[in-house]
Design a protein around this motif. Structure first.
Motif, PDB file in Angstrom:
ATOM      1  N   ALA A  57       0.812  -1.043   0.086  1.00  0.00           N
ATOM      2  CA  ALA A  57      -0.070  -0.127   0.037  1.00  0.00           C
ATOM      3  C   ALA A  57       0.822   1.114  -0.071  1.00  0.00           C
ATOM      4  O   ALA A  57       0.429   2.217  -0.635  1.00  0.00           O
ATOM      5  N   VAL A  58       1.842   1.369   0.593  1.00  0.00           N
ATOM      6  CA  VAL A  58       2.606   2.729   1.020  1.00  0.00           C
ATOM      7  C   VAL A  58       3.150   3.042  -0.486  1.00  0.00           C
ATOM      8  O   VAL A  58       3.948   2.323  -1.176  1.00  0.00           O
ATOM      9  N   GLY A  59       2.939   4.012  -0.874  1.00  0.00           N
ATOM     10  CA  GLY A  59       3.232   4.841  -1.945  1.00  0.00           C
ATOM     11  C   GLY A  59       2.559   4.274  -3.088  1.00  0.00           C
ATOM     12  O   GLY A  59       2.977   4.668  -4.340  1.00  0.00           O
ATOM     13  N   SER A  60       1.317   3.603  -3.153  1.00  0.00           N
ATOM     14  CA  SER A  60       0.442   3.420  -4.279  1.00  0.00           C
ATOM     15  C   SER A  60       0.080   4.516  -5.039  1.00  0.00           C
ATOM     16  O   SER A  60      -0.465   5.484  -4.191  1.00  0.00           O
ATOM     17  N   ARG A  61      -0.004   4.477  -6.198  1.00  0.00           N
ATOM     18  CA  ARG A  61      -0.373   5.486  -6.929  1.00  0.00           C
ATOM     19  C   ARG A  61      -2.005   5.715  -6.894  1.00  0.00           C
ATOM     20  O   ARG A  61      -2.519   6.660  -7.193  1.00  0.00           O
TER      21      ARG A  61
ATOM     22  N   ALA B 136     -10.363   1.195   1.285  1.00  0.00           N
ATOM     23  CA  ALA B 136     -10.470   0.178   1.787  1.00  0.00           C
ATOM     24  C   ALA B 136     -10.317  -1.196   0.770  1.00  0.00           C
ATOM     25  O   ALA B 136      -9.465  -2.296   0.773  1.00  0.00           O
ATOM     26  N   THR B 137     -11.112  -1.077  -0.196  1.00  0.00           N
ATOM     27  CA  THR B 137     -11.098  -1.966  -1.369  1.00  0.00           C
ATOM     28  C   THR B 137      -9.694  -2.005  -2.123  1.00  0.00           C
ATOM     29  O   THR B 137      -9.172  -2.963  -2.428  1.00  0.00           O
ATOM     30  N   GLU B 138      -9.302  -0.883  -2.473  1.00  0.00           N
ATOM     31  CA  GLU B 138      -7.889  -0.929  -2.995  1.00  0.00           C
ATOM     32  C   GLU B 138      -6.700  -1.333  -2.179  1.00  0.00           C
ATOM     33  O   GLU B 138      -5.978  -2.086  -2.581  1.00  0.00           O
ATOM     34  N   LEU B 139      -6.887  -1.369  -0.725  1.00  0.00           N
ATOM     35  CA  LEU B 139      -6.118  -1.907  -0.019  1.00  0.00           C
ATOM     36  C   LEU B 139      -5.995  -3.309   0.156  1.00  0.00           C
ATOM     37  O   LEU B 139      -5.031  -4.235  -0.072  1.00  0.00           O
TER      38      LEU B 139
ATOM     39  N   VAL C  42       4.708  10.550   2.640  1.00  0.00           N
ATOM     40  CA  VAL C  42       4.231   9.415   2.297  1.00  0.00           C
ATOM     41  C   VAL C  42       5.517   8.417   2.534  1.00  0.00           C
ATOM     42  O   VAL C  42       6.646   8.604   2.161  1.00  0.00           O
ATOM     43  N   GLY C  43       5.149   7.171   3.236  1.00  0.00           N
ATOM     44  CA  GLY C  43       6.033   6.363   3.831  1.00  0.00           C
ATOM     45  C   GLY C  43       6.589   6.708   5.116  1.00  0.00           C
ATOM     46  O   GLY C  43       7.269   5.847   5.884  1.00  0.00           O
ATOM     47  N   GLY C  44       6.252   8.031   5.807  1.00  0.00           N
ATOM     48  CA  GLY C  44       6.778   8.167   6.993  1.00  0.00           C
ATOM     49  C   GLY C  44       6.067   7.448   8.022  1.00  0.00           C
ATOM     50  O   GLY C  44       5.022   7.313   7.696  1.00  0.00           O
ATOM     51  N   GLN C  45       6.607   7.273   9.421  1.00  0.00           N
ATOM     52  CA  GLN C  45       6.174   6.475  10.547  1.00  0.00           C
ATOM     53  C   GLN C  45       6.084   7.657  11.587  1.00  0.00           C
ATOM     54  O   GLN C  45       6.837   8.573  11.992  1.00  0.00           O
ATOM     55  N   GLY C  46       5.037   7.570  12.383  1.00  0.00           N
ATOM     56  CA  GLY C  46       4.961   8.338  13.712  1.00  0.00           C
ATOM     57  C   GLY C  46       4.243   7.286  14.914  1.00  0.00           C
ATOM     58  O   GLY C  46       3.582   6.460  14.639  1.00  0.00           O
ATOM     59  N   PRO C  47       4.275   7.986  16.247  1.00  0.00           N
ATOM     60  CA  PRO C  47       3.725   7.321  17.317  1.00  0.00           C
ATOM     61  C   PRO C  47       2.167   7.358  16.926  1.00  0.00           C
ATOM     62  O   PRO C  47       1.600   8.293  16.634  1.00  0.00           O
TER      63      PRO C  47
ATOM     64  N   SER D 196      -4.018   6.584   6.314  1.00  0.00           N
ATOM     65  CA  SER D 196      -3.000   6.144   7.257  1.00  0.00           C
ATOM     66  C   SER D 196      -3.119   4.801   7.747  1.00  0.00           C
ATOM     67  O   SER D 196      -4.207   4.361   7.874  1.00  0.00           O
ATOM     68  N   LEU D 197      -2.228   4.019   7.784  1.00  0.00           N
ATOM     69  CA  LEU D 197      -2.274   2.465   8.218  1.00  0.00           C
ATOM     70  C   LEU D 197      -1.679   2.553   9.824  1.00  0.00           C
ATOM     71  O   LEU D 197      -0.534   3.277  10.146  1.00  0.00           O
ATOM     72  N   LEU D 198      -2.612   1.871  10.698  1.00  0.00           N
ATOM     73  CA  LEU D 198      -2.180   1.773  12.173  1.00  0.00           C
ATOM     74  C   LEU D 198      -1.748   0.637  12.651  1.00  0.00           C
ATOM     75  O   LEU D 198      -2.615  -0.255  13.214  1.00  0.00           O
ATOM     76  N   GLY D 199      -0.367   0.296  12.484  1.00  0.00           N
ATOM     77  CA  GLY D 199       0.024  -0.869  13.149  1.00  0.00           C
ATOM     78  C   GLY D 199       0.650  -0.737  14.470  1.00  0.00           C
ATOM     79  O   GLY D 199       0.033  -0.204  15.372  1.00  0.00           O
ATOM     80  N   GLU D 200       2.054  -1.166  14.582  1.00  0.00           N
ATOM     81  CA  GLU D 200       2.381  -0.719  15.794  1.00  0.00           C
ATOM     82  C   GLU D 200       2.829   0.923  15.888  1.00  0.00           C
ATOM     83  O   GLU D 200       2.968   1.190  16.872  1.00  0.00           O
ATOM     84  N   GLN D 201       2.925   1.397  14.629  1.00  0.00           N
ATOM     85  CA  GLN D 201       2.923   2.860  14.504  1.00  0.00           C
ATOM     86  C   GLN D 201       2.185   3.335  13.452  1.00  0.00           C
ATOM     87  O   GLN D 201       1.402   2.459  12.679  1.00  0.00           O
ATOM     88  N   GLN D 202       1.746   4.458  13.284  1.00  0.00           N
ATOM     89  CA  GLN D 202       1.014   5.296  12.288  1.00  0.00           C
ATOM     90  C   GLN D 202       2.140   5.365  10.997  1.00  0.00           C
ATOM     91  O   GLN D 202       3.265   5.778  11.074  1.00  0.00           O
ATOM     92  N   THR D 203       1.632   4.642   9.946  1.00  0.00           N
ATOM     93  CA  THR D 203       2.399   4.826   8.480  1.00  0.00           C
ATOM     94  C   THR D 203       1.595   5.686   7.657  1.00  0.00           C
ATOM     95  O   THR D 203       0.389   5.341   7.317  1.00  0.00           O
ATOM     96  N   VAL D 204       2.193   6.455   6.955  1.00  0.00           N
ATOM     97  CA  VAL D 204       1.439   7.282   5.962  1.00  0.00           C
ATOM     98  C   VAL D 204       1.486   6.570   4.755  1.00  0.00           C
ATOM     99  O   VAL D 204       2.573   6.375   4.109  1.00  0.00           O
ATOM    100  N   ALA D 205       0.466   5.971   4.185  1.00  0.00           N
ATOM    101  CA  ALA D 205       0.541   5.085   2.826  1.00  0.00           C
ATOM    102  C   ALA D 205       0.252   6.001   1.503  1.00  0.00           C
ATOM    103  O   ALA D 205       0.611   5.832   0.538  1.00  0.00           O
ATOM    104  N   GLY D 206      -0.484   7.080   1.696  1.00  0.00           N
ATOM    105  CA  GLY D 206      -0.703   8.142   0.655  1.00  0.00           C
ATOM    106  C   GLY D 206      -1.227   9.222   0.956  1.00  0.00           C
ATOM    107  O   GLY D 206      -1.779   9.463   2.155  1.00  0.00           O
ATOM    108  N   GLY D 207      -1.278  10.174   0.094  1.00  0.00           N
ATOM    109  CA  GLY D 207      -1.950  11.516   0.695  1.00  0.00           C
ATOM    110  C   GLY D 207      -1.787  12.626  -0.550  1.00  0.00           C
ATOM    111  O   GLY D 207      -1.196  12.412  -1.663  1.00  0.00           O
TER     112      GLY D 207
END
Length: 841
Positions: free
Chosen positions: A27-31, A159-162, A71-76, A52-63
């Motif tokens: 998903a990360v960086g998906s056009r 969600a469908t695209e993911l 995009v691709g960055g992570q944070g608490p 945003s994807l919310l696993g152990e951290q937040q990951t920005v998948a697109g924007g």
């Protein structure tokens, strides 16, 4: 704090975290996610959008509208508004983030990056919340109900695209494992062209016989050179028999390698004939049987370990092998399949792509790859790869039903979003004045077909409360006239229970999957029933067009028997389309109403010119092309007590009813000031400017005044003296009797009215001969969005010269004014135009 507790709860759900990891890498960086984020920002009119994807951290998948490296960055998780979004059952709506206790403490809010926020949880296929879709602005704003519906639809698409990205990644991994398994079986293939003598081996067979690719000469002699001398005659006999009979070839023989090693190889093939029946090719495969003669068992172990399904059939189409994955997908036991004929055990394959491709592969000897659907009880889509062999056909296949469903959901979701955007554009054009509301309604029916249905009818409520059908569209061009005729006849024939009537009465969507029961059965015999029957419609959804609590019409969407009745997503998209269309229709109505009011106000303040001996006066006023853009331009003509004719042209800043009211004030002040004996144009403008300041008339504008009076006795016969003063207005023009054009201007114009009443003003005079025409006008005649003022003045000079002197007679002056406006006014002008022309006899 609250977000820390929410973050801990999200991290503690191991199944949920696993679901995030499943979609994260693809998903990360998906056009596709980037495009959806851009669409969300555009449709919701927001500065930024983020997935945003919310696993152990937040990951920005697109924007969209994010920092370049976001995009691709992570944070608490504890620092993210998306964490709050994912912890709720529905959308997170924040109109003023700094004042909202749920999010005011979060870093993006405290930093001023987020002033308002709208987010929706993203739910994966297993029901786990994997992230959030959000839009936000740095300033506070309100979010409408339509915004909540739209972000919900967009979140479904994300969600469908993911899910589709994850399935595609898993499918490619399965495909790779499949290829590795084939390589593990160590099977090589050959193709011997009997006409040219060329013998083609794949890499595995070249290696099996101890050659390098460059050292293999692709001849039968290269093959014989590696055979054990004792086996050459036997293998040659088998080849000749196969060629002579155009039949099967099978032989197991020894291969002597350059290293001195000997290995056993089993070769099988089949001769293929041309149209005359002569063998022209021999195709087959071979594999190493050295380690054990039970090579079938070894291959079977490989096939059983595969995640892909595999089976083989012989030349009579009987199952000869089925691995465990094939048992599962085919929903039959191995014992029930082995020995059975595929066409009898699976009758739906007969006449389908399965039979066509299978028989074609066996006939041509070429492998094939295709996708096909098998109906219930299997009810699935499969990707199939087939290899023909002398023994029959080998088939590898994967169940891609879930992938196809995800692709279809994504396609339908994208189509619905594109539909909403198209409807917004269509009615946006009506609001901008590029098309009428009737044109927009005509386009609405064609826009929703075929995305929402096979046919559509748009109805409008007139001012008297009567409904009329205004447009229709059908996916089949041959049935479009039938639908149009049905729309022309249906309303008087419908019962109160008909969906469109029910929708208009209730203000809610009315749908039915049995149109015959709610409409067809109640139609009277005759043409309307005949048209209905020809259309073959089966389901219906009627959407009321409601704006600001006022029902303005209805959109009725039909589907035929080939399509299922609309589901909840279809109905939601239809409601969104209807709401946007209704709001736009009502906005157009209000704009048109405001325009009429402003025009009436404007025209009520403009009077007819006075009758003047020795001169003829003509006037024109044209409102702006855009709705409600009227009110600033004005003209006036009247006699002073001493007999002089005063001509006035002016333009108040602004284009609305307030500008029209301000214009009325200035016009009244000017008349009162100018109606004095001997008061010249300069004096009138000076006193008018003082009155604007002293009476606190809060407006600014330009104006030009000319006073026409008899010339001195020593002037040329028939001359008229024109005294004029200009307050920042476009210059007056004089079209002389000889066709020349004079521009009444000075190097530096006086200041416009309403700015500074202490600055001096100037007055000028010029003698004008009989037969000349004095022209006063506003800037809307010579200036527009695509025409600068200097260019417009140059064009005015040219047009006046081309038109030439105005002939005697009242009609000639009227025609002159019409032609000036026709040739000069910019197309689609955003400004109104006032024109005052005086011909001196």
């Amino acid at each position: 704090m609250l977000t820390q507790a929410l973050a801990a709860r999200l991290r503690g759900d191991r199944d949920r975290v696993a679901a995030v990891r499943r979609v994260e890498s693809a998903a990360v960086g998906s056009r596709a996610l980037e495009r959806l984020a851009q669409l969300a920002a555009r449709l919701l009119d927001a500065g930024s959008a983020q997935v945003s994807l919310l696993g152990e951290q937040q990951t920005v998948a697109g924007g969209s509208g994010l920092a370049p490296d976001a995009v691709g960055g992570q944070g608490p998780l504890a620092d993210s508004l998306c964490t709050v979004t994912a912890s709720g059952p529905g959308p997170l709506v924040v109109t003023d983030a700094a004042a909202d206790d749920r999010v005011a403490h979060l870093p993006p809010v405290r930093a001023g990056a987020v002033g308002s926020y709208l987010g929706m949880p993203l739910t994966g296929s297993g029901g786990h919340v994997v992230g959030a879709l959000c839009v936000f602005d740095p300033a506070p704003r309100e979010w409408s109900e339509a915004d909540l519906v739209l972000i919900g639809q967009l979140a479904d698409s994300v969600a469908t695209e993911l899910e589709l990205s994850a399935l595609s990644t898993e499918f490619e991994a399965s495909r790779l494992r499949w290829g590795l398994a084939i390589d593990a079986a160590e099977i090589g293939s050959f193709d011997w062209d009997l006409l040219t003598g060329r013998l083609v081996w794949d890499d595995r067979l070249v290696e099996l016989f101890g050659y390098e690719r460059h050292s293999f000469g692709e001849t039968i002699e290269d093959f014989n050179a590696r055979l054990h001398p004792d086996d050459v005659p036997r293998v040659a006999d088998a080849l000749e028999a196969s060629i002579a009979s155009v039949g099967l070839f099978e032989a197991e023989y020894r291969v002597q390698l350059p290293t001195g090693e000997t290995r056993w190889v089993l070769g099988r093939g089949r001769a293929l004939a041309d149209d005359s029946g002569r063998a022209v090719r021999l195709l087959g495969a071979a594999y190493d049987t050295t380690r054990q003669r039970h090579g079938d068992a070894r291959v079977a172990r490989v096939l059983e370990s595969m995640s892909a399904a595999f089976y083989s059939v012989d030349r009579e189409w009987r199952f000869t092998y089925v691995n465990s994955e094939a048992e599962r997908l085919l929903q039959q036991s191995r014992d029930g399949l082995l020995g059975g004929v595929i066409w009898e055990l699976f009758p739906a394959t007969v006449g389908s792509d399965f039979e066509t491709v299978y028989r074609g592969a066996v006939s041509s000897g070429a492998q094939a790859v295709f996708e096909a659907y098998y109906p219930p009880p299997l009810d699935g889509w499969y990707e199939i790869r087939v290899w023909p062999s002398p023994d029959g056909l080998s088939v590898y296949f994967l169940d891609i039903t879930e992938r196809r469903a995800a692709e279809e959901r994504a396609r339908r979701s994208a189509a619905r979003l594109a539909l909403i955007a198209e409807v917004t554009a269509v009615f946006g054009a009506a609001l901008a004045g590029d098309r009428t509301s009737e044109d927009a309604l005509d386009a609405l029916a064609g826009t929703v077909v075929p995305v929402l249905g096979d046919a559509a009818i748009v109805s409008r409520l007139d001012a008297d409360g009567r409904m009329r059908d205004v447009s229709s569209a059908h996916v089949d061009p041959e049935l479009a006239p039938v639908l149009a005729r049905y729309a022309a006849l249906r309303l008087p024939a419908l019962q109160p229970t008909a969906p469109v009537v029910a929708a208009l009465d209730s203000g809610h969507v009315a749908a039915s999957d049995d149109l015959d029961a709610v409409v067809g059965a109640h139609l009277p015999a005759g043409e309307v029933a005949d048209c209905y029957a020809r259309l073959g419609l089966r389901s219906v959804a009627a959407f009321p067009l409601v704006a600001r609590g006022r029902t303005v019409g209805a959109l009725t969407v039909y589907r035929g028997s080939a399509r299922p009745a609309p589901d909840e997503e279809d109905l939601s998209a239809g409601r969104e389309v209807a709401d946007r269309a209704a709001l736009a229709m009502d906005a157009v109505r209000l704009y048109e109403q405001q325009r009429r009011i402003a025009e009436e106000l404007q025209r009520s303040l403009l009077t007819a010119p006075p009758a003047t001996p020795g001169a003829r006066v003509a006037v024109r006023y044209l409102p702006a092309a855009e709705a409600a853009q009227v009110g600033g331009d004005w003209y006036d003509a009247f006699h002073q007590p001493g007999g002089g004719l005063v001509l006035v042209i002016g333009d108040v800043v602004g284009h609305d009813t307030e500008a029209a009211a301000a214009m009325g004030q200035l016009r009244g002040l000017l008349r009162g000031i100018a109606f004095r004996q001997g008061w010249g144009p300069r004096d009138v403008l000076v006193d008018l400017d003082r009155a604007i300041q002293g009476l606190q008339v809060d407006t600014m504008g330009t104006a030009a005044i000319a006073r026409l009076e008899p010339a001195d006795p020593d002037a040329p016969a028939g001359s008229t003296r024109v005294r004029w003063s200009n307050a920042g207005h476009p210059p007056l023009m004089v079209l002389r009797a000889d066709g020349g054009v004079d521009e009444l201007s000075v190097a530096r114009a006086d200041l416009m009215l309403g700015v500074d009443d202490s600055l001096p003003r100037r007055e000028h005079e010029v003698l004008v001969g009989p037969g000349s025409t004095v022209l006063l006008y506003t800037d809307g005649l010579v200036e527009g969005r695509d025409m600068p003022l200097d260019e417009g003045l140059t064009r005015l000079h040219r047009v006046l010269r081309e038109l030439g002197p105005v002939a005697p007679g009242e009609q000639a002056l009227e025609e002159f004014c019409d032609r000036v406006v026709e040739q000069l006014r910019p197309s689609g002008s955003e400004d109104d135009v006032a024109l005052l022309a005086v011909r001196l006899d």
